[in-house]
Write a protein that holds these residues in place. Structure first.
Motif, PDB file in Angstrom:
ATOM      1  N   ASN A  78       1.065  -0.986  -0.009  1.00 46.40           N
ATOM      2  CA  ASN A  78      -0.458  -0.040  -0.080  1.00 46.40           C
ATOM      3  C   ASN A  78       0.512   1.217   0.252  1.00 46.40           C
ATOM      4  O   ASN A  78       0.341   2.937   0.300  1.00 46.40           O
ATOM      5  CB  ASN A  78      -1.225  -0.010   1.062  1.00 46.40           C
ATOM      6  CG  ASN A  78      -2.641  -0.411   0.904  1.00 46.40           C
ATOM      7  OD1 ASN A  78      -3.010  -0.194   0.101  1.00 46.40           O
ATOM      8  ND2 ASN A  78      -2.982   0.363   2.170  1.00 46.40           N
ATOM      9  N   SER A  79       2.126   1.400  -0.293  1.00 43.02           N
ATOM     10  CA  SER A  79       3.017   2.664   0.013  1.00 43.02           C
ATOM     11  C   SER A  79       2.931   2.811  -1.301  1.00 43.02           C
ATOM     12  O   SER A  79       2.306   2.859  -2.252  1.00 43.02           O
ATOM     13  CB  SER A  79       4.608   1.789  -0.426  1.00 43.02           C
ATOM     14  OG  SER A  79       4.710   0.810   1.178  1.00 43.02           O
ATOM     15  N   ARG A  80       2.852   4.348  -0.922  1.00 44.66           N
ATOM     16  CA  ARG A  80       2.553   5.165  -2.169  1.00 44.66           C
ATOM     17  C   ARG A  80       3.520   4.916  -3.479  1.00 44.66           C
ATOM     18  O   ARG A  80       3.910   4.643  -4.726  1.00 44.66           O
ATOM     19  CB  ARG A  80       2.536   6.996  -1.847  1.00 44.66           C
ATOM     20  CG  ARG A  80       1.487   7.194  -2.112  1.00 44.66           C
ATOM     21  CD  ARG A  80       0.834   8.290  -1.982  1.00 44.66           C
ATOM     22  NE  ARG A  80       0.478   8.770  -0.779  1.00 44.66           N
ATOM     23  CZ  ARG A  80      -1.236   8.884  -0.154  1.00 44.66           C
ATOM     24  NH1 ARG A  80      -2.059   8.771  -1.487  1.00 44.66           N
ATOM     25  NH2 ARG A  80      -1.584   8.413   0.783  1.00 44.66           N
ATOM     26  N   VAL A  81       5.150   5.107  -2.652  1.00 46.46           N
ATOM     27  CA  VAL A  81       6.014   5.380  -3.455  1.00 46.46           C
ATOM     28  C   VAL A  81       6.831   3.922  -3.164  1.00 46.46           C
ATOM     29  O   VAL A  81       7.383   4.008  -2.344  1.00 46.46           O
ATOM     30  CB  VAL A  81       6.971   6.595  -4.118  1.00 46.46           C
ATOM     31  CG1 VAL A  81       7.703   6.292  -5.248  1.00 46.46           C
ATOM     32  CG2 VAL A  81       5.560   7.329  -4.973  1.00 46.46           C
ATOM     33  N   ILE A  82       7.355   3.139  -4.368  1.00 46.21           N
ATOM     34  CA  ILE A  82       8.286   2.124  -3.915  1.00 46.21           C
ATOM     35  C   ILE A  82       9.598   2.049  -4.596  1.00 46.21           C
ATOM     36  O   ILE A  82       9.556   1.796  -5.980  1.00 46.21           O
ATOM     37  CB  ILE A  82       7.514   0.603  -4.198  1.00 46.21           C
ATOM     38  CG1 ILE A  82       6.335   0.698  -2.885  1.00 46.21           C
ATOM     39  CG2 ILE A  82       8.687  -0.130  -4.338  1.00 46.21           C
ATOM     40  CD1 ILE A  82       5.838  -0.868  -3.239  1.00 46.21           C
ATOM     41  N   VAL A  83      10.799   2.398  -3.793  1.00 43.34           N
ATOM     42  CA  VAL A  83      11.720   2.363  -5.147  1.00 43.34           C
ATOM     43  C   VAL A  83      12.579   0.716  -4.361  1.00 43.34           C
ATOM     44  O   VAL A  83      12.711   0.313  -3.769  1.00 43.34           O
ATOM     45  CB  VAL A  83      12.540   3.888  -5.023  1.00 43.34           C
ATOM     46  CG1 VAL A  83      13.797   3.312  -5.366  1.00 43.34           C
ATOM     47  CG2 VAL A  83      11.847   4.638  -5.010  1.00 43.34           C
ATOM     48  N   ALA A  84      12.370  -0.526  -5.492  1.00 46.24           N
ATOM     49  CA  ALA A  84      13.679  -0.931  -5.194  1.00 46.24           C
ATOM     50  C   ALA A  84      14.884  -1.037  -5.922  1.00 46.24           C
ATOM     51  O   ALA A  84      15.455  -1.037  -6.678  1.00 46.24           O
ATOM     52  CB  ALA A  84      12.357  -2.634  -6.079  1.00 46.24           C
ATOM     53  N   ILE A  85      15.659  -1.774  -4.935  1.00 44.27           N
ATOM     54  CA  ILE A  85      17.158  -1.947  -5.143  1.00 44.27           C
ATOM     55  C   ILE A  85      17.356  -3.217  -5.263  1.00 44.27           C
ATOM     56  O   ILE A  85      17.138  -3.967  -4.189  1.00 44.27           O
ATOM     57  CB  ILE A  85      17.667  -0.668  -4.802  1.00 44.27           C
ATOM     58  CG1 ILE A  85      17.599   0.243  -4.512  1.00 44.27           C
ATOM     59  CG2 ILE A  85      19.862  -1.182  -5.148  1.00 44.27           C
ATOM     60  CD1 ILE A  85      18.345   1.248  -3.290  1.00 44.27           C
ATOM     61  N   ASN A  86      17.829  -4.065  -6.034  1.00 45.47           N
ATOM     62  CA  ASN A  86      17.673  -5.776  -6.290  1.00 45.47           C
ATOM     63  C   ASN A  86      18.923  -5.841  -7.198  1.00 45.47           C
ATOM     64  O   ASN A  86      18.627  -5.147  -8.416  1.00 45.47           O
ATOM     65  CB  ASN A  86      16.714  -6.427  -6.367  1.00 45.47           C
ATOM     66  CG  ASN A  86      16.678  -7.654  -6.035  1.00 45.47           C
ATOM     67  OD1 ASN A  86      17.876  -8.198  -6.913  1.00 45.47           O
ATOM     68  ND2 ASN A  86      16.221  -7.723  -4.833  1.00 45.47           N
ATOM     69  N   LYS A  87      19.784  -6.647  -7.154  1.00 45.12           N
ATOM     70  CA  LYS A  87      21.266  -6.638  -8.093  1.00 45.12           C
ATOM     71  C   LYS A  87      20.220  -8.264  -9.576  1.00 45.12           C
ATOM     72  O   LYS A  87      20.781  -8.000 -10.290  1.00 45.12           O
ATOM     73  CB  LYS A  87      22.212  -7.697  -7.758  1.00 45.12           C
ATOM     74  CG  LYS A  87      21.972  -8.712  -6.767  1.00 45.12           C
ATOM     75  CD  LYS A  87      23.306  -9.044  -6.247  1.00 45.12           C
ATOM     76  CE  LYS A  87      23.510 -10.598  -6.188  1.00 45.12           C
ATOM     77  NZ  LYS A  87      25.122 -11.149  -5.205  1.00 45.12           N
ATOM     78  N   ASP A  88      19.338  -9.036  -8.617  1.00 46.79           N
ATOM     79  CA  ASP A  88      18.368  -9.875  -9.412  1.00 46.79           C
ATOM     80  C   ASP A  88      17.528  -8.726 -10.760  1.00 46.79           C
ATOM     81  O   ASP A  88      15.886  -8.854  -9.877  1.00 46.79           O
ATOM     82  CB  ASP A  88      17.835 -10.902  -9.052  1.00 46.79           C
ATOM     83  CG  ASP A  88      17.367 -11.739 -10.033  1.00 46.79           C
ATOM     84  OD1 ASP A  88      16.682 -11.058 -10.827  1.00 46.79           O
ATOM     85  OD2 ASP A  88      16.512 -12.671  -9.344  1.00 46.79           O
TER      86      ASP A  88
END
Ligand SMILES: Cc1cc2nc3c(=O)[nH]c(=O)nc-3n(C[C@H](O)[C@H](O)[C@H](O)COP(=O)(O)OP(=O)(O)OC[C@H]3O[C@@H](n4cnc5c(N)ncnc54)[C@H](O)[C@@H]3O)c2cc1C
Length: 325
Positions: free
Chosen positions: A281-291
């Motif tokens: 439900n978060s408004r803006v989601i930033v993902a950091i992932n090497k895959d």
């Protein structure tokens, strides 16, 4: 529609943001559907919060100032809320879906023979009755539920709506509550809180959450630093809680906390459904992932494919530069 009474939770001397979000949503609905809106504050310091709550536009604020309400207690809070509903004559009790709300919701539902709509992510009036949506099955599905009877009790997820001020003339009514110490079935002797000064995860506007990609002290330091630069709280997946890099109080997900900040950083998190249940439900989601194929990217507004140990220092540096300009 009958009148709505909004319970305004207070924690560490401050009105919870999530409670003001719920009050704001019901004010919108009250204006659109022409029903009364009142708020209730519990605790000996209730008067200190009247001005804050009044700015969000309830027609009346009830204060229950019994000394023993200084701390959350299931039995006392249920008694106080039942009394407040009685005095108010409201047909619906609304509240933010906090830990305290979860604690009293079941007992209140039984006491009032109410239709209980817990932990909803949206609430509307449809053909004169409440209709809500609620994430179910670890947030894989949304259930749309309609209240068929009155009274109703509705708890709303934090972050589902924004808090917006709209001051109006407000009447303040003191509601006496008689509590005999002998009638208490249990008492809280001590509350062991999180480390003083840490931001409350479920109320935070920014959350930086770490997953198993964060492998050591250096990784936890980077995550904490990013959270600190952004003025946010630190969260974690169950995997890193189990590896003792983060405390259990930081766990987000199906068996942890549900958060819905404005900005959520998922750092080295794969995006397992049990974790997503607590943050989708978060408004803006930033993902950091090497895959690049990590499932978390399906939920994210922005994705960075790469090694968090290289990306976080650059990001922290950039944010610091922007902030000092
Ligand atoms: C009943 C039940 C309840 C559960 N409840 C919860 C819950 O409440 N909360 C919860 O979180 N989990 C919960 N789980 C566990 C859940 O299923 C997952 O195992 C867990 O969320 C995975 O955590 P993770 O993403 O940190 O780890 P992983 O799935 O191992 O993912 C790690 C990710 O980090 C990435 N990565 C690795 N190194 C780097 C690097 N250097 N830079 C960038 N990325 C990197 C990898 O590509 C991978 O995508 C529950 C499970 C069950 C069965």
């Amino acid at each position: 529609m009958e009148k709505v009474l909004c319970y305004i939770a207070v924690q560490d001397g401050k009105v919870k943001r999530s409670a003001l979000e719920v009050l704001s949503r019901f004010r919108e609905l009250a204006v659109a559907h022409d029903f009364g809106l009142e708020a209730v504050l519990l605790g000996p310091d209730a008067d200190d919060h009247v001005a804050t709550v009044a700015a969000y536009g309830p027609g009346k604020i009830l204060t229950v100032k019994e000394d023993s309400l200084v701390r959350h207690s299931n039995q006392l809070y249920v008694e106080a809320l039942v009394r407040a509903i009685d005095v108010s004559g409201a047909g619906t009790l609304a509240m933010a879906s906090t830990e305290g709300a979860k604690d009293v919701l079941g007992a209140l539902g039984v006491r009032l023979s109410a239709s209980v709509l817990p932990d909803v992510s949206s609430v509307d009036v449809v053909d004169g009755a409440w209709e809500v949506t609620r994430p179910v099955m670890a947030a894989k599905r949304l259930a749309r539920t309609r209240a068929l009877t009155t009274p109703s009790i509705i708890s709303v997820r934090s972050g589902a709506y924004s808090a917006s001020e709209s001051a109006a003339d407000v009447e303040v009514v003191d509601v006496p509550l008689e509590v005999s110490e002998d009638s208490l079935r249990m008492t809280i002797r001590e509350v062991l809180g999180a480390v003083t000064g840490e931001i409350d995860l479920s109320e935070a506007g920014v959350v930086v959450a770490a997953g198993r990609g964060v492998k050591d002290e250096e990784g936890t330091r980077l995550v904490r630093e990013l959270a600190s630069v952004l003025g946010g709280a630190v969260g974690a997946t169950r995997a890193v809680v189990e590896s003792n890099l983060f405390p259990a109080t930081a766990q987000i997900g199906q068996t942890g906390k549900v958060v819905s900040p404005e900005l959520y950083f998922a750092v080295g998190i794969s995006g397992a459904i049990q974790h997503v249940a607590g943050m989708s439900n978060s408004r803006v989601i930033v993902a950091i992932n090497k895959d690049a194929d990590a499932p978390i990217f399906r939920y994210s507004s922005y994705g960075v494919v790469g090694d968090l140990y290289k990306i976080l220092p650059l990001l922290i540096d950039q944010l610091r530069t922007v902030q000092t300009r």
